[in-house]
Design a protein around this motif. Structure first.
Motif, short mmCIF file in Angstrom:
data_model
loop_
_atom_site.label_atom_id
_atom_site.label_comp_id
_atom_site.label_asym_id
_atom_site.label_seq_id
_atom_site.Cartn_x
_atom_site.Cartn_y
_atom_site.Cartn_z
N VAL A 58 0.82 -1.21 0.00
CA VAL A 58 0.00 0.00 0.00
C VAL A 58 0.85 1.26 0.00
O VAL A 58 0.45 2.29 -0.54
CB VAL A 58 -1.00 0.03 1.17
N TYR A 59 2.03 1.21 0.60
CA TYR A 59 2.91 2.38 0.64
C TYR A 59 3.45 2.69 -0.76
O TYR A 59 3.48 3.85 -1.19
CB TYR A 59 4.05 2.17 1.62
N CYS A 60 3.87 1.66 -1.46
CA CYS A 60 4.36 1.84 -2.83
C CYS A 60 3.22 2.24 -3.76
O CYS A 60 3.41 3.07 -4.65
CB CYS A 60 5.03 0.57 -3.33
N HIS A 64 3.48 5.64 -5.92
CA HIS A 64 3.47 5.61 -7.38
C HIS A 64 2.16 6.15 -7.96
O HIS A 64 2.17 6.68 -9.08
CB HIS A 64 3.78 4.20 -7.88
N ALA A 65 1.06 6.08 -7.25
CA ALA A 65 -0.18 6.71 -7.71
C ALA A 65 0.01 8.23 -7.75
O ALA A 65 -0.40 8.88 -8.72
CB ALA A 65 -1.34 6.33 -6.80
N LYS A 66 0.63 8.78 -6.72
CA LYS A 66 0.91 10.23 -6.70
C LYS A 66 1.83 10.61 -7.86
O LYS A 66 1.62 11.61 -8.53
CB LYS A 66 1.56 10.64 -5.38
N LYS A 67 2.89 9.81 -8.07
CA LYS A 67 3.83 10.09 -9.16
C LYS A 67 3.15 9.93 -10.52
O LYS A 67 3.46 10.67 -11.44
CB LYS A 67 5.04 9.16 -9.06
N SER A 68 2.22 8.99 -10.65
CA SER A 68 1.50 8.80 -11.91
C SER A 68 0.67 10.03 -12.24
O SER A 68 0.68 10.51 -13.38
CB SER A 68 0.58 7.58 -11.82
N ILE A 69 -0.04 10.53 -11.25
CA ILE A 69 -0.85 11.74 -11.47
C ILE A 69 0.04 12.92 -11.82
O ILE A 69 -0.26 13.69 -12.73
CB ILE A 69 -1.74 12.02 -10.24
N ALA A 70 1.18 13.04 -11.13
CA ALA A 70 2.12 14.13 -11.42
C ALA A 70 2.71 14.01 -12.83
O ALA A 70 3.07 15.02 -13.43
CB ALA A 70 3.23 14.15 -10.38
N SER A 71 2.77 12.79 -13.36
CA SER A 71 3.33 12.61 -14.71
C SER A 71 2.29 12.82 -15.80
O SER A 71 2.60 12.69 -16.98
CB SER A 71 3.96 11.22 -14.84
N GLY A 72 1.05 13.13 -15.41
CA GLY A 72 0.04 13.46 -16.40
C GLY A 72 -1.04 12.43 -16.61
O GLY A 72 -1.92 12.60 -17.46
#
Length: 87
Positions: A58-60, A64-72
């Protein structure tokens, strides 16, 4: 009613240190792949989000969900990835 099995991954101190050790040992390779110009940031984060989901961390998944949104990537698509729903 059949008994449901708890399948979430629970971190113990040993598992956490083992995972951090793996990341530390493989940091050079992970960094090289993440900086590869042939792989877009969005595609890299899609892969990492799905792998994190399959592994049940759940931590990963959160990271990575946050990073995915930040990547567009749209939040709807990220939700679908976290539910392993693909079109």
């Amino acid at each position: 009613m059949p008994e449901q099995k708890f399948t979430r991954r629970i971190f113990t101190a040993t598992l956490l240190f083992n995972d951090f050790g793996f990341l530390f040992k493989n940091f050079k390779n992970i960094r090289r792949v993440s900086k590869n110009k042939k792989i877009s940031k969005a595609f890299f984060e899609k892969i990492m989000t799905i792998v994190s989901t399959v592994n049940g961390c759940v931590y990963c998944q959160w990271f990575h969900a946050k990073k995915s949104i930040a990547s567009g990537i749209s939040s709807n698509e990220v939700k679908n990835m976290l539910n392993l729903q693909f079109q």
